[in-house]
Design an enzyme around this catalytic site. Sequence first.
Site, PDB file in Angstrom:
ATOM      1  N   GLY A 254     -95.831 -22.332 -50.595  1.00 37.03           N
ATOM      2  CA  GLY A 254     -95.651 -20.951 -51.032  1.00 37.03           C
ATOM      3  C   GLY A 254     -94.357 -20.796 -51.787  1.00 37.03           C
ATOM      4  O   GLY A 254     -93.310 -21.237 -51.304  1.00 37.03           O
TER       5      GLY A 254
ATOM      6  N   ASN B 226     -98.888 -18.100 -41.039  1.00 37.43           N
ATOM      7  CA  ASN B 226     -99.664 -18.701 -42.126  1.00 37.43           C
ATOM      8  C   ASN B 226    -101.138 -18.490 -41.789  1.00 37.43           C
ATOM      9  O   ASN B 226    -101.586 -18.925 -40.727  1.00 37.43           O
ATOM     10  CB  ASN B 226     -99.346 -20.210 -42.200  1.00 37.43           C
ATOM     11  CG  ASN B 226    -100.248 -20.969 -43.164  1.00 37.43           C
ATOM     12  OD1 ASN B 226    -100.487 -22.152 -42.986  1.00 37.43           O
ATOM     13  ND2 ASN B 226    -100.755 -20.316 -44.174  1.00 37.43           N
ATOM     14  N   GLY B 227    -101.865 -17.830 -42.668  1.00 31.98           N
ATOM     15  CA  GLY B 227    -103.288 -17.620 -42.397  1.00 31.98           C
ATOM     16  C   GLY B 227    -103.736 -16.273 -42.897  1.00 31.98           C
ATOM     17  O   GLY B 227    -103.076 -15.646 -43.733  1.00 31.98           O
TER      18      GLY B 227
ATOM     19  N   TYR C 148    -105.958 -30.420 -51.391  1.00 33.02           N
ATOM     20  CA  TYR C 148    -104.933 -29.944 -52.317  1.00 33.02           C
ATOM     21  C   TYR C 148    -103.619 -29.532 -51.659  1.00 33.02           C
ATOM     22  O   TYR C 148    -102.545 -29.899 -52.121  1.00 33.02           O
ATOM     23  CB  TYR C 148    -105.483 -28.753 -53.111  1.00 33.02           C
ATOM     24  CG  TYR C 148    -104.435 -28.049 -53.948  1.00 33.02           C
ATOM     25  CD1 TYR C 148    -103.877 -28.679 -55.062  1.00 33.02           C
ATOM     26  CD2 TYR C 148    -103.981 -26.773 -53.623  1.00 33.02           C
ATOM     27  CE1 TYR C 148    -102.894 -28.048 -55.819  1.00 33.02           C
ATOM     28  CE2 TYR C 148    -103.009 -26.133 -54.380  1.00 33.02           C
ATOM     29  CZ  TYR C 148    -102.475 -26.774 -55.474  1.00 33.02           C
ATOM     30  OH  TYR C 148    -101.511 -26.162 -56.214  1.00 33.02           O
TER      31      TYR C 148
ATOM     32  N   CYS D 153     -99.036 -20.350 -46.776  1.00 31.67           N
ATOM     33  CA  CYS D 153     -97.624 -20.196 -46.439  1.00 31.67           C
ATOM     34  C   CYS D 153     -97.177 -21.398 -45.614  1.00 31.67           C
ATOM     35  O   CYS D 153     -98.006 -22.161 -45.122  1.00 31.67           O
ATOM     36  CB  CYS D 153     -97.404 -18.943 -45.594  1.00 31.67           C
ATOM     37  SG  CYS D 153     -97.893 -17.426 -46.429  1.00 31.67           S
TER      38      CYS D 153
HETATM   39  P1  AMP Z   1    -108.092 -23.968 -61.946  1.00 27.93           P
HETATM   40  O1  AMP Z   1    -109.430 -24.654 -61.922  1.00 27.93           O
HETATM   41  O2  AMP Z   1    -107.580 -23.646 -63.287  1.00 27.93           O
HETATM   42  O3  AMP Z   1    -108.073 -22.771 -61.044  1.00 27.93           O
HETATM   43  O4  AMP Z   1    -107.024 -24.978 -61.359  1.00 27.93           O
HETATM   44  C1  AMP Z   1    -107.356 -25.825 -60.330  1.00 27.93           C
HETATM   45  C2  AMP Z   1    -106.130 -26.593 -59.948  1.00 27.93           C
HETATM   46  O5  AMP Z   1    -105.167 -25.713 -59.336  1.00 27.93           O
HETATM   47  C3  AMP Z   1    -106.485 -27.624 -58.903  1.00 27.93           C
HETATM   48  O6  AMP Z   1    -106.604 -28.830 -59.519  1.00 27.93           O
HETATM   49  C4  AMP Z   1    -105.311 -27.629 -57.983  1.00 27.93           C
HETATM   50  O7  AMP Z   1    -104.381 -28.580 -58.422  1.00 27.93           O
HETATM   51  C5  AMP Z   1    -104.716 -26.262 -58.121  1.00 27.93           C
HETATM   52  N1  AMP Z   1    -105.159 -25.347 -57.053  1.00 27.93           N
HETATM   53  C6  AMP Z   1    -106.230 -25.437 -56.262  1.00 27.93           C
HETATM   54  N2  AMP Z   1    -106.286 -24.377 -55.424  1.00 27.93           N
HETATM   55  C7  AMP Z   1    -105.238 -23.612 -55.687  1.00 27.93           C
HETATM   56  C8  AMP Z   1    -104.740 -22.380 -55.153  1.00 27.93           C
HETATM   57  N3  AMP Z   1    -105.371 -21.743 -54.172  1.00 27.93           N
HETATM   58  N4  AMP Z   1    -103.600 -21.883 -55.665  1.00 27.93           N
HETATM   59  C9  AMP Z   1    -102.953 -22.512 -56.648  1.00 27.93           C
HETATM   60  N5  AMP Z   1    -103.373 -23.673 -57.190  1.00 27.93           N
HETATM   61  C10 AMP Z   1    -104.502 -24.215 -56.730  1.00 27.93           C
END
Ligand code: AMP
Length: 505
Positions: A28, A101-102, A258, A2
């Site tokens: 978020g 957030n957390g 990320y 968040c």
């Molecule tokens: P996937 O391996 O299909 O789950 O997608 C991984 C990609 O989603 C990564 O390259 C990030 O760009 C993105 N990502 C990583 N962690 C998250 C998360 N917690 N929620 C949404 N997207 C994420």
Amino acid sequence: MCGIVGIVGTEPVNQSLYDSLLVLQHRGQDAAGIVTCEEDKLHLRKNNGLASDVFNTDHMIRLRGNMGIGHVRYPTAGCSSSAEAQPFYVNSPYGIVLAHNGNLTNADDLKQDLFREDLRHINTESDSEILLNIFAHGLSSYPPHLTLSEEDIFRAVETVHQRCQGGYAAVAMIPGYGIIAFRDPHGIRPVVFGERDTPNGKEFMVASESVALDTLGFNLVRDVAPGEAVIITQNGEFHARQCAENPQRSPCIFEFVYFARPDSIIDDIFVHKARQRMGKKLARKIQRQWANHDIDVVIPIPDTSRTAALSLANKLGLPYTEGFIKNRYIGRTFIMPGQTARRKSVRRKLNPIDVEFKGKNVLLVDDSIVRGTTSKQIVQMAREAGANKVYLASAAPPVRYPNVYGIDMPAASELVASGRSTAEVCEIIGADKLIYQDLDDLIEAVQKKGMVKVDRFDASVFNGEYVTGDVTADYLQELESCRNDSAKNERNHTRADVIDLHNGA
Ligand code: AMP
């Protein structure tokens, strides 16, 4: 994950709060909320959706007052019900609103304690409502008095640290008094504060990421330290105090991989520079382990991986090109929960430029591989676009463990690398070769040599070591059963029905 924000201004803060939520929207997209304070009156607007959908002109006109707080939500605990949009409000003592957030790892125990011992009712599944009530109880534990002091607030934050476990960064507001920001004793989730001078005096802002300060013309002062609370009164007085006994700076390393925007600075580390160093480290690993590689071109998987992919290509002396074009106008989160929708959405989001793939050996670079859904489809898309060989590099190590501190990192059983070797993951994804960053390299990349501010990173999603030291196998097991996609869908559907009845819809 968040995003949180709080502003004490000399003029109405509604527009600034809204603008800062747009800048923090990447943290978020499920819900957004703003509460402002006009003298002793609170004005609240929150709902599910992107910030641009939640607020219209009428809402903004009603969000009067010179101080306020805001929130954008991506649910980790709880469900996607609009009843769990933040900020939350509790009327006693003083009237407090809070955005968080957390994730609290002892939320269930706290909920019971609040009910049985403190006689406080929690109406949602959200641990943010719990955090608010723990804080509120801390503020009301002394003989009732009308005039709130800094001492009262610091003591209440001390009780939060004594009772709450997990990762939390919070901003609260008390009508007629001011705003308060605090960070858990490990500083897992980020919060910074800044100030700006105006003809009418100084204005203050706290936010999850420094990029929100930049955009609104606030100068970054510093991070809120782990365990620290800062108070900005409505008259512009600033107070800060360490409220934890043994604070340790252990920020979440996944923010750098990320989550955070590249133009943010967290714990004095430039996210952009950290990502550049990740690319260089990965290039060195390729040079070490695959000196005679036959890569023709490096292609990032947009957006986050671009920075690392470019520095990797430069270090290897290889051409770098964009090969996937992202449709920016897709990704509304109501289509996201659940694996089927997620699978479809990758193709809707990314489209390959065939000419960049045809007959070439391509190295695709992603920031991380979580479920593997994205990577699998992207590798397939690269092949369909005519690539000769498709290699994949991840700027982060294999994600093998769930996140318990506020990132929606799924149940271990849904993580493609959980219990699998690199070769096995490579086979599932369908790549010709898969290269992961080593954890030591990632840590060195984020904590540049000579940077001594961070004691240790929370890298639990990679190594299973949870910095708070209290995460048990039972807790992880429980998480597994309530975090998997089917459990989430079940919760969301049940809750959606209740909301419909209430709304008469
Ligand atoms: P996937 O391996 O299909 O789950 O997608 C991984 C990609 O989603 C990564 O390259 C990030 O760009 C993105 N990502 C990583 N962690 C998250 C998360 N917690 N929620 C949404 N997207 C994420």
